[in-house]
Write a protein that holds these residues in place. Structure first.
Motif, PDB file in Angstrom:
ATOM      1  N   TYR A 197       0.742  -1.281   0.100  1.00  0.00           N
ATOM      2  CA  TYR A 197      -0.001   0.108  -0.023  1.00  0.00           C
ATOM      3  C   TYR A 197       0.893   1.328  -0.024  1.00  0.00           C
ATOM      4  O   TYR A 197       2.060   1.097   0.451  1.00  0.00           O
ATOM      5  CB  TYR A 197      -0.978  -0.094   1.136  1.00  0.00           C
ATOM      6  N   LYS A 198       0.435   2.387  -0.578  1.00  0.00           N
ATOM      7  CA  LYS A 198       1.215   3.504  -0.726  1.00  0.00           C
ATOM      8  C   LYS A 198       1.330   4.203   0.793  1.00  0.00           C
ATOM      9  O   LYS A 198       0.564   4.032   1.377  1.00  0.00           O
ATOM     10  CB  LYS A 198       0.687   4.576  -1.441  1.00  0.00           C
ATOM     11  N   GLY A 199       2.743   4.304   0.921  1.00  0.00           N
ATOM     12  CA  GLY A 199       3.015   4.761   2.549  1.00  0.00           C
ATOM     13  C   GLY A 199       3.207   3.789   3.577  1.00  0.00           C
ATOM     14  O   GLY A 199       3.421   3.732   4.819  1.00  0.00           O
ATOM     15  N   GLU A 200       2.993   2.381   3.158  1.00  0.00           N
ATOM     16  CA  GLU A 200       3.025   1.084   4.040  1.00  0.00           C
ATOM     17  C   GLU A 200       4.599   0.909   4.464  1.00  0.00           C
ATOM     18  O   GLU A 200       5.608   1.105   3.607  1.00  0.00           O
ATOM     19  CB  GLU A 200       2.649  -0.098   3.453  1.00  0.00           C
ATOM     20  N   PHE A 201       4.761   0.945   5.812  1.00  0.00           N
ATOM     21  CA  PHE A 201       6.066   0.574   6.173  1.00  0.00           C
ATOM     22  C   PHE A 201       6.510  -0.859   6.400  1.00  0.00           C
ATOM     23  O   PHE A 201       5.521  -1.612   6.922  1.00  0.00           O
ATOM     24  CB  PHE A 201       6.261   1.162   7.817  1.00  0.00           C
ATOM     25  N   VAL A 202       7.293  -1.493   5.621  1.00  0.00           N
ATOM     26  CA  VAL A 202       7.814  -2.614   5.612  1.00  0.00           C
ATOM     27  C   VAL A 202       9.147  -3.026   6.501  1.00  0.00           C
ATOM     28  O   VAL A 202      10.215  -2.374   6.251  1.00  0.00           O
ATOM     29  CB  VAL A 202       8.061  -3.264   4.309  1.00  0.00           C
ATOM     30  N   PHE A 203       8.973  -3.636   7.484  1.00  0.00           N
ATOM     31  CA  PHE A 203       9.924  -3.975   8.404  1.00  0.00           C
ATOM     32  C   PHE A 203      11.139  -4.864   7.966  1.00  0.00           C
ATOM     33  O   PHE A 203      10.649  -5.811   7.206  1.00  0.00           O
ATOM     34  CB  PHE A 203       9.465  -4.626   9.579  1.00  0.00           C
ATOM     35  N   ARG A 204      12.301  -4.155   7.642  1.00  0.00           N
ATOM     36  CA  ARG A 204      13.300  -4.888   7.104  1.00  0.00           C
ATOM     37  C   ARG A 204      14.184  -5.596   7.893  1.00  0.00           C
ATOM     38  O   ARG A 204      14.559  -5.175   8.637  1.00  0.00           O
ATOM     39  CB  ARG A 204      14.042  -3.712   6.054  1.00  0.00           C
ATOM     40  N   LYS A 205      14.744  -6.829   7.529  1.00  0.00           N
ATOM     41  CA  LYS A 205      15.670  -7.535   8.302  1.00  0.00           C
ATOM     42  C   LYS A 205      16.947  -7.648   7.734  1.00  0.00           C
ATOM     43  O   LYS A 205      17.055  -7.543   6.396  1.00  0.00           O
ATOM     44  CB  LYS A 205      14.830  -9.057   8.143  1.00  0.00           C
ATOM     45  N   GLU A 206      17.977  -7.985   8.400  1.00  0.00           N
ATOM     46  CA  GLU A 206      19.442  -8.063   7.754  1.00  0.00           C
ATOM     47  C   GLU A 206      19.562  -9.552   7.274  1.00  0.00           C
ATOM     48  O   GLU A 206      18.949 -10.389   7.946  1.00  0.00           O
ATOM     49  CB  GLU A 206      20.413  -7.581   9.012  1.00  0.00           C
ATOM     50  N   GLY A 207      20.306  -9.529   6.333  1.00  0.00           N
ATOM     51  CA  GLY A 207      20.680 -11.144   5.872  1.00  0.00           C
ATOM     52  C   GLY A 207      21.499 -11.702   6.409  1.00  0.00           C
ATOM     53  O   GLY A 207      21.996 -10.972   7.542  1.00  0.00           O
ATOM     54  N   LYS A 208      22.026 -12.771   5.944  1.00  0.00           N
ATOM     55  CA  LYS A 208      23.018 -13.667   6.400  1.00  0.00           C
ATOM     56  C   LYS A 208      24.416 -12.985   6.289  1.00  0.00           C
ATOM     57  O   LYS A 208      24.602 -12.133   5.474  1.00  0.00           O
ATOM     58  CB  LYS A 208      23.032 -14.988   5.696  1.00  0.00           C
TER      59      LYS A 208
END
Length: 177
Positions: free
Chosen positions: A164-175
């Motif tokens: 959705y426009k303006g939606e925050f997606v929690f980002r994870k750190e990779g390996k």
């Protein structure tokens, strides 16, 4: 006492409503919508506004009071301004295009996804990475937007997908090595 339920729903200029029993029908510049309320509330038309009152003091009547008032207000909003959901597509090679009544989505699958747009909703793709869903029924607009989003939800590592426009997606750190 319901703070929401106490307020009458005002009918703006160009909007007319009719109440017959438990059914409210609202006509406006964008179309006509109707809603049938539960038996726990009473609907009445007073001085250019729709008023909702509970029948009795039971818990269910008090629950329905605010909910029915919100539903009637959504009818009025739908026939005057309408509802709109905006979606963004993020990812290399991900794009959307309209072809008649079909939304064609390229989402990294081996095939193109064809999404048939239901009646009562208009879907447009102003850019290749934007989708706009509009209509007079709030529930239908939200459901169509959610169905489109379900084809490729945003993933937490690179953020690719439909959001959705303006939606925050929690980002994870990779390996890490």
């Amino acid at each position: 006492m319901s703070r929401i339920g106490k307020k009458p729903v005002a009918l703006p200029q160009g909007v007319s409503a009719s109440v017959s029993g438990q059914t409210v029908e609202v006509k406006g510049p964008k179309g006509t919508r109707s809603f049938t309320a539960a038996d726990d509330v009473t609907l009445s038309l007073e001085e250019g506004s729709v008023k909702v009152t509970p029948r009795g003091t039971s818990k269910r009547a008090r629950q329905q009071w605010g909910m029915v008032r919100s539903q009637v207000e959504n009818l009025v909003t739908g026939v005057t301004a309408g509802f709109k959901k905006e979606l963004e597509i993020q990812g290399v090679g991900y794009r959307a295009a309209m072809a008649g009544n079909v939304l064609k989505l390229s989402l990294g699958y081996s095939h193109e996804v064809n999404f048939e747009v239901p009646a009562g909703v208009t879907v447009t793709a102003p850019k290749q990475t934007e989708i706009v869903v509009e209509g007079i029924d709030q529930q239908l607009v939200g459901q169509v937007a959610a169905n489109i989003r379900d084809w490729k939800r945003p993933e937490p590592y690179k953020g690719k997908g439909i959001r959705y426009k303006g939606e925050f997606v929690f980002r994870k750190e990779g390996k890490k090595k």
